[in-house]
Scaffold this active site. Structure first.
Site, PDB file in Angstrom:
ATOM      1  CB  THR A 168      -0.891  -0.061   0.963  1.00 42.06           C
ATOM      2  OG1 THR A 168       0.294   0.484   2.125  1.00 42.06           O
ATOM      3  CG2 THR A 168      -1.994  -0.977   1.717  1.00 42.06           C
ATOM      4  CG  ASP A 169       4.067   2.103   2.414  1.00 41.27           C
ATOM      5  OD1 ASP A 169       3.358   1.414   3.454  1.00 41.27           O
ATOM      6  OD2 ASP A 169       5.316   1.942   3.130  1.00 41.27           O
ATOM      7  CE  LYS A 222      -0.138   3.652   4.447  1.00 45.79           C
ATOM      8  NZ  LYS A 222       0.414   2.169   4.445  1.00 45.79           N
TER       9      LYS A 222
HETATM   10  N1  GLU Z   1       5.967  -1.716   3.000  1.00 45.32           N
HETATM   11  C1  GLU Z   1       5.096  -2.723   2.495  1.00 45.32           C
HETATM   12  C2  GLU Z   1       4.569  -1.565   1.407  1.00 45.32           C
HETATM   13  O1  GLU Z   1       3.875  -1.364   0.890  1.00 45.32           O
HETATM   14  C3  GLU Z   1       3.996  -3.381   3.013  1.00 45.32           C
HETATM   15  C4  GLU Z   1       3.264  -3.011   3.382  1.00 45.32           C
HETATM   16  C5  GLU Z   1       1.571  -3.348   2.888  1.00 45.32           C
HETATM   17  O2  GLU Z   1       2.023  -4.345   1.908  1.00 45.32           O
HETATM   18  O3  GLU Z   1       0.711  -2.497   2.955  1.00 45.32           O
HETATM   19  O4  GLU Z   1       4.644  -3.586   0.521  1.00 45.32           O
END
Ligand code: GLU
Length: 444
Positions: free
Chosen positions: A176-177, A255
């Site tokens: 999600t980052d 986000k």
């Molecule tokens: N920080 C990592 C990413 O964005 C894991 C967190 C997530 O998947 O939300 O891939």
């Protein structure tokens, strides 16, 4: 490896990696699963995974009390699909790229294990086999903070291939980052797109009771297989309940929270739709619809990496821009203050950007202005500072998000250099709205 001292302490209490332990020190008691010690860092810090899913490190000292609470849970069995794929459902391709979604805690190693096979995924979310006919493909396995334009290119090309091979929609599971950067990149890169391309992820991994992985996937499957949207969208929890997801245009998503499941918001734009976990799709605003045409989807996936996104603040130094010019950078997006401002009239010459901006523009650099306020529109016609900046040749990017403008400029400089200046502030993929639509207070 833990230190010899800690190793002996664990042995004394019959503790092994994966056991549930409690640690009491002067700050209180913490309980969780003992994790393996990474190779880096202090070997006297005990790492445990708490029940909320977060790993914490606790420094061990003589006064620390360690107790075994229980042994490690049995290894999670590799689940077999419990639901049979139903026939006659829309064919949807799921491209797995990594991140928290599509992984679960391995209780033996203490690490997070990727689910890569379609069967494994279907076993985790049996409902999917009654929504779409899934073709799952792992194309990479990376945390999204490690993604570059090379990964965007790969994803764009895989989407085009899937669509041209007959998929009625594509789901991309993604960390999600930086999901909103990828969503923007795909929005600019995919041409003649005639199906939904739905990015989804999870803020909490599938081994946690409050995981959002399942509902996000279910809603993404409805959106990809059963909507007539022909755009790139992000599908994530709409609010803190487990009732529905929101579909947000790829170029207007951001986000906005580090940990909430409804972290993604549409900025300066209404949501395209809400999708309930039962599959009801409630359309909220205009979107590009599927049409009966047979044009091939094309991925224009080149990207100019010599572009930067600069966040301006009091005491920002123009040395940064001089450095970028000296390194041959071709574009910069500024996240300015307020309506699109930065320091060009300060009497403190070391913080005055005017000369550096002139030199950068004279060297051929394309510079765009957005606002770090995020909500609202930049405007060079209100204050003299912005008038001056626009007169220098800085392009005011309307109500475009800074991240989207960054991706767009990299895309334009690689694919459309001659027209980059002209197109930066013109809408090409829903990134600019003619009139800021959303009532922002109700959207955050
Ligand atoms: N920080 C990592 C990413 O964005 C894991 C967190 C997530 O998947 O939300 O891939």
């Amino acid at each position: 490896m833990y230190s010899v001292k800690l190793g002996e302490e664990f042995k004394k209490h019959g503790i092994a990696i994966g056991d549930r332990i409690s640690i009491t020190d002067s700050k209180g008691t913490n309980e969780g699963m003992l994790m393996p010690r990474p190779d880096v860092g202090e070997s006297d810090i005990i790492i445990i995974k708490r029940d909320d899913g977060y790993n914490i490190g606790i420094k061990y000292s003589k006064s620390t009390k360690i107790k075994k609470v229980s042994g490690k849970p049995a290894a999670a069995p590799d689940k077999k699909p419990s639901a049979k794929q139903q026939k006659g459902l829309p064919k949807v391709t799921l491209l797995y790229t990594g991140g928290t979604i599509g992984s679960r805690l391995d209780y033996v190693s203490g690490g997070v294990k990727a689910l890569t096979k379609a069967e494994e995924l279907l076993a985790e979310v049996p409902e999917l086999s009654g929504i779409v006919e899934l073709d799952v493909k792992q194309i990479m396995s990376v945390f999204s903070e490690d993604m570059t334009h090379a990964e965007w290119k790969k994803i764009a090309e895989e989407v085009a291939e899937a669509v041209n091979n007959g998929s009625k929609g594509v789901i991309i599971t993604h960390g999600t980052d930086t999901m909103h950067y990828t969503a923007s990149a795909l929005s600019f890169m995919l041409h003649n797109l005639n199906v939904p391309v739905v990015l989804t992820g999870a803020q909490r991994s599938s081994d946690r009771g409050s995981s959002d992985a399942f509902m996000n996937l279910i809603c993404a499957a409805y959106a990809a297989g059963h909507s007539d949207i022909a755009e790139v969208v992000i599908c994530m929890h709409a609010d803190s309940s487990d009732n529905e997801c929101v579909l947000i245009r790829g170029t207007k998503a951001r986000k906005m929270h580090t940990s909430r499941r409804d972290a993604f918001k549409a900025v300066n734009n209404s949501a395209i739709a809400y999708v309930s976990r039962k599959g009801e799709i409630k359309y909220m605003s205009a979107y590009k619809k599927h049409e009966d045409v047979k044009e091939k989807t094309v991925a224009k996936s080149s990207f100019e990496p010599k572009v930067e996104l600069l966040y301006l603040h009091p005491n920002s130094s123009p040395d940064v821009l001089d450095f970028l010019v000296s390194k041959g950078y071709k574009g910069v997006i500024l996240a300015g203050t307020g309506l699109g401002h930065m320091s060009i009239n300060t009497k403190h010459s070391e913080y005055n950007w005017k000369d550096s901006l002139k030199k950068a523009i004279d060297s051929g650099m394309v510079i765009g202005m957005t606002s770090q306020c995020l909500y609202g529109r930049v405007n060079p016609r209100v204050y003299s500072t912005a008038r001056e900046l626009a007169d220098l040749g800085i392009i005011y990017c309307e109500d475009m998000l800074p991240e989207t403008a960054y991706v767009k400029l990299g895309f334009l400089l690689a694919n459309n250099r001659e027209e980059a200046e002209k197109l930066l502030a013109k809408n090409i993929a829903g990134e600019i709205t003619a009139r800021t639509e959303a009532d922002w207070t109700s959207d955050i």
